[in-house]
Design a protein around this motif. Sequence first.
Motif, PDB file in Angstrom:
ATOM      1  N   ASP A 270      50.765 -39.524  -4.231  1.00 53.54           N
ATOM      2  CA  ASP A 270      50.598 -38.262  -3.499  1.00 53.54           C
ATOM      3  C   ASP A 270      50.543 -38.586  -2.009  1.00 53.54           C
ATOM      4  O   ASP A 270      49.691 -38.107  -1.267  1.00 53.54           O
ATOM      5  CB  ASP A 270      49.319 -37.557  -3.954  1.00 53.54           C
ATOM      6  N   THR A 271      51.449 -39.434  -1.600  1.00 49.89           N
ATOM      7  CA  THR A 271      51.469 -40.011  -0.263  1.00 49.89           C
ATOM      8  C   THR A 271      52.918 -40.053   0.215  1.00 49.89           C
ATOM      9  O   THR A 271      53.828 -40.234  -0.591  1.00 49.89           O
ATOM     10  CB  THR A 271      50.878 -41.442  -0.296  1.00 49.89           C
ATOM     11  N   GLY A 272      53.135 -39.920   1.511  1.00 43.74           N
ATOM     12  CA  GLY A 272      54.483 -40.016   2.038  1.00 43.74           C
ATOM     13  C   GLY A 272      54.541 -39.476   3.455  1.00 43.74           C
ATOM     14  O   GLY A 272      53.729 -38.632   3.830  1.00 43.74           O
ATOM     15  N   TRP A 273      55.476 -39.996   4.215  1.00 40.72           N
ATOM     16  CA  TRP A 273      55.618 -39.584   5.604  1.00 40.72           C
ATOM     17  C   TRP A 273      57.078 -39.746   6.001  1.00 40.72           C
ATOM     18  O   TRP A 273      57.826 -40.501   5.368  1.00 40.72           O
ATOM     19  CB  TRP A 273      54.710 -40.423   6.506  1.00 40.72           C
ATOM     20  N   PRO A 274      57.528 -39.046   7.032  1.00 44.73           N
ATOM     21  CA  PRO A 274      58.923 -39.166   7.451  1.00 44.73           C
ATOM     22  C   PRO A 274      59.236 -40.596   7.893  1.00 44.73           C
ATOM     23  O   PRO A 274      58.466 -41.211   8.635  1.00 44.73           O
ATOM     24  CB  PRO A 274      59.024 -38.190   8.627  1.00 44.73           C
ATOM     25  N   TYR A 275      60.357 -41.112   7.418  1.00 44.69           N
ATOM     26  CA  TYR A 275      60.767 -42.475   7.782  1.00 44.69           C
ATOM     27  C   TYR A 275      62.272 -42.578   7.641  1.00 44.69           C
ATOM     28  O   TYR A 275      62.827 -42.257   6.582  1.00 44.69           O
ATOM     29  CB  TYR A 275      60.077 -43.497   6.872  1.00 44.69           C
ATOM     30  N   ASP A 276      62.957 -43.012   8.694  1.00 42.98           N
ATOM     31  CA  ASP A 276      64.400 -43.186   8.635  1.00 42.98           C
ATOM     32  C   ASP A 276      64.815 -44.565   9.129  1.00 42.98           C
ATOM     33  O   ASP A 276      65.943 -44.775   9.570  1.00 42.98           O
ATOM     34  CB  ASP A 276      65.124 -42.089   9.438  1.00 42.98           C
ATOM     35  N   GLY A 277      63.895 -45.510   9.034  1.00 43.19           N
ATOM     36  CA  GLY A 277      64.185 -46.869   9.457  1.00 43.19           C
ATOM     37  C   GLY A 277      64.843 -47.687   8.350  1.00 43.19           C
ATOM     38  O   GLY A 277      65.327 -47.150   7.350  1.00 43.19           O
ATOM     39  N   ALA A 278      64.833 -48.995   8.523  1.00 47.14           N
ATOM     40  CA  ALA A 278      65.448 -49.898   7.552  1.00 47.14           C
ATOM     41  C   ALA A 278      64.692 -49.871   6.229  1.00 47.14           C
ATOM     42  O   ALA A 278      63.478 -49.689   6.189  1.00 47.14           O
ATOM     43  CB  ALA A 278      65.458 -51.316   8.119  1.00 47.14           C
ATOM     44  N   GLY A 279      65.452 -50.030   5.152  1.00 45.95           N
ATOM     45  CA  GLY A 279      64.824 -50.062   3.833  1.00 45.95           C
ATOM     46  C   GLY A 279      64.690 -48.679   3.229  1.00 45.95           C
ATOM     47  O   GLY A 279      65.576 -47.839   3.368  1.00 45.95           O
TER      48      GLY A 279
ATOM     49  N   LEU B 147      51.091 -44.566   9.484  1.00 48.93           N
ATOM     50  CA  LEU B 147      51.593 -45.933   9.445  1.00 48.93           C
ATOM     51  C   LEU B 147      52.858 -45.995  10.296  1.00 48.93           C
ATOM     52  O   LEU B 147      53.789 -45.212  10.089  1.00 48.93           O
ATOM     53  CB  LEU B 147      51.894 -46.336   8.002  1.00 48.93           C
ATOM     54  N   SER B 148      52.904 -46.904  11.228  1.00 46.31           N
ATOM     55  CA  SER B 148      54.030 -46.951  12.158  1.00 46.31           C
ATOM     56  C   SER B 148      55.312 -47.370  11.444  1.00 46.31           C
ATOM     57  O   SER B 148      55.263 -48.105  10.441  1.00 46.31           O
ATOM     58  CB  SER B 148      53.737 -47.935  13.288  1.00 46.31           C
TER      59      SER B 148
END
Length: 347
Positions: free
Chosen positions: A128-137, A101-102
Amino acid sequence: MRRVLALLLVALAALTALPAVAKPDAPLRVLYLDQSVGWKHAPVARPEGGGLAPSETAIIAIGQQSGAFTAEVTQDAREITPERLETIDVLVFYTTGALPLSPEAWSVVQQRVAAGKLGFVGVHSATDTGWPYDGAGETYTQFINGHFAGHPWTQGTPIRIETLDPSLPLVGMWPVSLDYAEEIYQHSDFDPARVRVLQTLDFAGTPLKRPYAVPIAWARQIGQGRLFFTNLGHTPSTWDDPRFRRQIVEAVKWTAIRTRGRATPDPQRQFLWQLKALLAYEPVEGRDDKAIIGRLLKMDPAWQTATARRIADLRTVYPKKPDSDRAPFDAAYKAVLADVLARGGAK
């Protein structure tokens, strides 16, 4: 003639004074994502020869039969784009692993949820889901408020579920106390101050015990929007259960703000269930657990919060295998139990 005319005018006036008949709400638009980047569960496995997975067929049928929503299904998170999100009312995830997911799409998901324009429903392995994200929120784990940390209760394990808010449409289809068989996840990264727990394991009737609470379902208010998660859905028979199917309907409607129901966080009630789990782990005949809990619920809130955290942290040191070193767990368990019993006035 004048009298007839007068009667017609009166009748016409009465008709125009009647309130307009309210139009029924249009069916909600659901996008169901059941992509498996990690473990693939039976309800999301598509047949080798082509066709839809059992849960995909089920959610389409649930929407049609209830009239509450129409569902589109996909097993590719890349289809969730900012443009696509403008055309749907509720996202439903039954997923595993690091979804493709972008960052732009995830940012828009959160914006639309917070604005009350998009509901979010997580089913079973959605945690059991998750991905690297450092954006807003928030990261996905922060958003859904938990991450898979094992499932001691594997498929078909007998459990007892306690429904904590039976008056709410979200969980009102289930009995207050229910014996069931399912695979149940326990979670890390769970913050009791952010959610309202609607169902939980009741270890008084669950043979496989743990000394810490295990939520089954919770709800979260995010700005003007809503999120709902249920631990259920691993076992194919659960998808055939009319109560579970009804819960899917109510979850879609509630997260789309079509029905009532509070998501006010309930940390003290969660503290109550932490205490119940701790005391049920090794029950002692003659010990008045009800009286002990009653006293502890009147204690200083800061102590309650700290103790709830200590009990929850027992999960991190609980032996993962039968031959694992039990010393760290035993020490932590005995320390928190001794404190609870002393402050609760146990004799």
